[in-house]
Design a protein around this motif. Structure first.
Motif, PDB file in Angstrom:
ATOM      1  N   MET A  15       0.814  -1.217   0.000  1.00  0.00           N
ATOM      2  CA  MET A  15       0.000   0.000   0.000  1.00  0.00           C
ATOM      3  C   MET A  15       0.852   1.275   0.000  1.00  0.00           C
ATOM      4  O   MET A  15       0.740   2.119  -0.902  1.00  0.00           O
ATOM      5  CB  MET A  15      -0.943   0.008   1.204  1.00  0.00           C
ATOM      6  N   GLU A  16       1.717   1.433   1.009  1.00  0.00           N
ATOM      7  CA  GLU A  16       2.511   2.658   1.127  1.00  0.00           C
ATOM      8  C   GLU A  16       3.571   2.766   0.034  1.00  0.00           C
ATOM      9  O   GLU A  16       3.887   3.866  -0.430  1.00  0.00           O
ATOM     10  CB  GLU A  16       3.164   2.721   2.508  1.00  0.00           C
ATOM     11  N   ILE A  17       4.100   1.626  -0.376  1.00  0.00           N
ATOM     12  CA  ILE A  17       5.139   1.634  -1.413  1.00  0.00           C
ATOM     13  C   ILE A  17       4.548   2.125  -2.739  1.00  0.00           C
ATOM     14  O   ILE A  17       5.113   2.998  -3.406  1.00  0.00           O
ATOM     15  CB  ILE A  17       5.749   0.230  -1.606  1.00  0.00           C
ATOM     16  N   VAL A  18       3.419   1.566  -3.092  1.00  0.00           N
ATOM     17  CA  VAL A  18       2.762   1.954  -4.343  1.00  0.00           C
ATOM     18  C   VAL A  18       2.331   3.414  -4.283  1.00  0.00           C
ATOM     19  O   VAL A  18       2.494   4.166  -5.259  1.00  0.00           O
ATOM     20  CB  VAL A  18       1.549   1.042  -4.631  1.00  0.00           C
ATOM     21  N   ALA A  19       1.819   3.846  -3.144  1.00  0.00           N
ATOM     22  CA  ALA A  19       1.380   5.241  -2.995  1.00  0.00           C
ATOM     23  C   ALA A  19       2.549   6.205  -3.167  1.00  0.00           C
ATOM     24  O   ALA A  19       2.420   7.252  -3.826  1.00  0.00           O
ATOM     25  CB  ALA A  19       0.726   5.440  -1.632  1.00  0.00           C
ATOM     26  N   GLY A  20       3.699   5.869  -2.581  1.00  0.00           N
ATOM     27  CA  GLY A  20       4.881   6.720  -2.713  1.00  0.00           C
ATOM     28  C   GLY A  20       5.402   6.765  -4.131  1.00  0.00           C
ATOM     29  O   GLY A  20       5.781   7.829  -4.648  1.00  0.00           O
ATOM     30  N   ALA A  21       5.402   5.602  -4.793  1.00  0.00           N
ATOM     31  CA  ALA A  21       5.864   5.525  -6.180  1.00  0.00           C
ATOM     32  C   ALA A  21       4.927   6.304  -7.102  1.00  0.00           C
ATOM     33  O   ALA A  21       5.382   7.002  -8.018  1.00  0.00           O
ATOM     34  CB  ALA A  21       5.948   4.071  -6.622  1.00  0.00           C
ATOM     35  N   TYR A  22       3.641   6.191  -6.848  1.00  0.00           N
ATOM     36  CA  TYR A  22       2.650   6.891  -7.672  1.00  0.00           C
ATOM     37  C   TYR A  22       2.825   8.409  -7.522  1.00  0.00           C
ATOM     38  O   TYR A  22       2.769   9.153  -8.511  1.00  0.00           O
ATOM     39  CB  TYR A  22       1.243   6.470  -7.266  1.00  0.00           C
ATOM     40  N   ALA A  23       3.038   8.857  -6.285  1.00  0.00           N
ATOM     41  CA  ALA A  23       3.222  10.294  -6.041  1.00  0.00           C
ATOM     42  C   ALA A  23       4.443  10.825  -6.773  1.00  0.00           C
ATOM     43  O   ALA A  23       4.408  11.908  -7.368  1.00  0.00           O
ATOM     44  CB  ALA A  23       3.344  10.546  -4.536  1.00  0.00           C
ATOM     45  N   ALA A  24       5.535  10.059  -6.734  1.00  0.00           N
ATOM     46  CA  ALA A  24       6.763  10.478  -7.427  1.00  0.00           C
ATOM     47  C   ALA A  24       6.553  10.522  -8.937  1.00  0.00           C
ATOM     48  O   ALA A  24       7.000  11.444  -9.616  1.00  0.00           O
ATOM     49  CB  ALA A  24       7.905   9.533  -7.071  1.00  0.00           C
ATOM     50  N   ALA A  25       5.852   9.532  -9.463  1.00  0.00           N
ATOM     51  CA  ALA A  25       5.590   9.478 -10.906  1.00  0.00           C
ATOM     52  C   ALA A  25       4.704  10.638 -11.346  1.00  0.00           C
ATOM     53  O   ALA A  25       4.870  11.189 -12.440  1.00  0.00           O
ATOM     54  CB  ALA A  25       4.941   8.146 -11.273  1.00  0.00           C
ATOM     55  N   SER A 297       9.822   0.501   8.109  1.00  0.00           N
ATOM     56  CA  SER A 297       8.503   1.088   8.384  1.00  0.00           C
ATOM     57  C   SER A 297       8.228   2.305   7.510  1.00  0.00           C
ATOM     58  O   SER A 297       7.401   3.154   7.866  1.00  0.00           O
ATOM     59  CB  SER A 297       8.394   1.480   9.868  1.00  0.00           C
ATOM     60  N   SER A 298       8.889   2.387   6.376  1.00  0.00           N
ATOM     61  CA  SER A 298       8.716   3.532   5.476  1.00  0.00           C
ATOM     62  C   SER A 298       7.266   3.690   5.036  1.00  0.00           C
ATOM     63  O   SER A 298       6.600   2.717   4.690  1.00  0.00           O
ATOM     64  CB  SER A 298       9.587   3.367   4.231  1.00  0.00           C
ATOM     65  N   ASN A 299       6.807   4.938   5.041  1.00  0.00           N
ATOM     66  CA  ASN A 299       5.483   5.245   4.503  1.00  0.00           C
ATOM     67  C   ASN A 299       5.645   5.811   3.093  1.00  0.00           C
ATOM     68  O   ASN A 299       6.749   5.831   2.543  1.00  0.00           O
ATOM     69  CB  ASN A 299       4.723   6.208   5.419  1.00  0.00           C
ATOM     70  N   SER A 300       4.569   6.285   2.517  1.00  0.00           N
ATOM     71  CA  SER A 300       4.615   6.763   1.132  1.00  0.00           C
ATOM     72  C   SER A 300       5.559   7.946   0.961  1.00  0.00           C
ATOM     73  O   SER A 300       6.250   8.060  -0.055  1.00  0.00           O
ATOM     74  CB  SER A 300       3.207   7.148   0.676  1.00  0.00           C
ATOM     75  N   GLN A 301       5.619   8.819   1.969  1.00  0.00           N
ATOM     76  CA  GLN A 301       6.520   9.975   1.891  1.00  0.00           C
ATOM     77  C   GLN A 301       7.972   9.532   1.810  1.00  0.00           C
ATOM     78  O   GLN A 301       8.760  10.063   1.012  1.00  0.00           O
ATOM     79  CB  GLN A 301       6.325  10.876   3.117  1.00  0.00           C
ATOM     80  N   ALA A 302       8.346   8.549   2.638  1.00  0.00           N
ATOM     81  CA  ALA A 302       9.720   8.049   2.639  1.00  0.00           C
ATOM     82  C   ALA A 302      10.072   7.408   1.301  1.00  0.00           C
ATOM     83  O   ALA A 302      11.164   7.618   0.759  1.00  0.00           O
ATOM     84  CB  ALA A 302       9.913   7.044   3.776  1.00  0.00           C
ATOM     85  N   ILE A 303       9.151   6.633   0.751  1.00  0.00           N
ATOM     86  CA  ILE A 303       9.401   5.974  -0.535  1.00  0.00           C
ATOM     87  C   ILE A 303       9.541   7.007  -1.649  1.00  0.00           C
ATOM     88  O   ILE A 303      10.432   6.913  -2.502  1.00  0.00           O
ATOM     89  CB  ILE A 303       8.279   4.972  -0.855  1.00  0.00           C
TER      90      ILE A 303
END
Length: 330
Positions: A15-25, A297-303
């Protein structure tokens, strides 16, 4: 530029990994992100989101869990998300890999999939340490618990090259963490390392004691991975403890609450400076490709920030400059 992201690694994956990647993209159209992992689970996280041309999925059927022994798990799970993502870098289908999964598995994948730089005996993890002045870097912080002096010498060269290439530090000052500033201080490992660092092609400024770490007088601090990991986690714990004590004391009376309100902007700045999520991750140096290790424990912001760090490492030609620095050692 293509960044492979291990979508299945981390406490809050996917969940958080995909959210962070999506935000960066979304924000950086020139970064093409490859989400590596279980295609069905990744697609579930992308439901109801507009499709992005610079975001793709590469299926990997296995995951190396945090509790698994890294080397054994890597041998048994060649289709794990971290192995596949690292393989994409090795095959030049991606420029970097980002993962919040098992650090041990990422280290093993980095060595066996991407491969070490010529002459490098042990890859090492480098990370930021907030100081009173500018940030400094600490290497190694967990990849190598048992070291030889020659390993530490290479860590110093790797760290100096990273500070110069990625952070733009001119002739970065490198210090050896020790129990005293005198040359003869320390155990046999650190005494021998000191001798080697004096001959290394870096700006070695001598030993540094623990009480000097936050002064910000040096750019790179060198130590073995066991010591570095203890240092990092102790610093995190002390920082959280101090903030907690301050919060308790500031809420203890009406007068201190008023003071806390006035000082709130300063406290927010301090908290942000110490927050690992702002950094994103820590590069694994010494392998022939860019691999960013994130907190479990990285969240979307960290990713998202780890992806930007990976992009910066590629853009500043970290690998090429590090290889050139290692060449000076010969």
């Amino acid at each position: 530029m293509k960044i492979a992201v291990d979508a299945m690694g981390g406490d809050f994956a996917p969940m958080e990994i995909v959210a962070g990647a999506y935000a960066a993209a979304q924000k950086q159209k020139d970064i093409f992100i490859i989400l590596v992992g279980d295609k069905i689970k990744i697609e579930e996280q992308l439901q109801n989101k507009p499709q992005l041309a610079n975001l793709n999925i590469f299926h990997a059927s296995q995951v190396i869990e945090m509790h698994e022994e890294a080397a054994l798990a890597y041998k048994q799970k060649k289709d794990s998300s971290i192995a596949v993502a690292s393989r994409l870098v090795a095959e030049h289908k991606a420029d970097a890999v980002v993962s919040a999964g098992s650090t041990g598995a990422q280290l093993v994948a980095g060595i066996f999939e991407i491969g070490r730089m010529k002459g490098v005996k042990r890859p090492a993890i480098i990370t930021y340490l907030p100081t009173i002045k500018d940030d400094c870097l600490v290497i190694d912080v967990g990849a190598n618990a048992d070291c030889k002096a020659e390993y530490l010498q290479q860590f110093a060269i790797l760290g100096s090259a990273y500070a110069a290439s990625v952070l733009g530090k001119e002739n970065p000052a490198v210090a050896l963490l020790n129990i005293g500033s005198e040359e003869e201080k320390g155990n046999e490992l650190y005494k021998e390392t000191h001798k080697l660092l004096k001959k290394a092609p870096i700006n070695f400024v001598g030993n540094i004691e623990g009480r000097q770490l936050l002064a910000g007088d040096v750019d790179v601090i060198v130590c073995d991975g066991f010591t570095g990991n203890v240092l990092l986690k102790t610093a995190e714990g002390v920082a959280m403890g101090i903030l907690s004590i301050l919060k308790t004391e500031l809420m203890s009376s009406a007068l201190t609450k008023m003071g806390a309100m006035l000082a709130a902007p300063a406290f927010r700045k301090v908290k942000k400076k110490m927050d690992y999520k702002e950094r994103g991750g820590a590069p694994l140096l010494g392998i022939n490709g860019i691999s960013i290790i994130c907190h479990g424990s990285s969240n979307s912001q960290a990713i998202e920030n780890a992806i930007y760090l990976a992009e910066k490492c590629v853009r500043t030609k970290m690998i090429e400059k590090t290889i050139a620095s290692l060449g000076k050692e010969a």
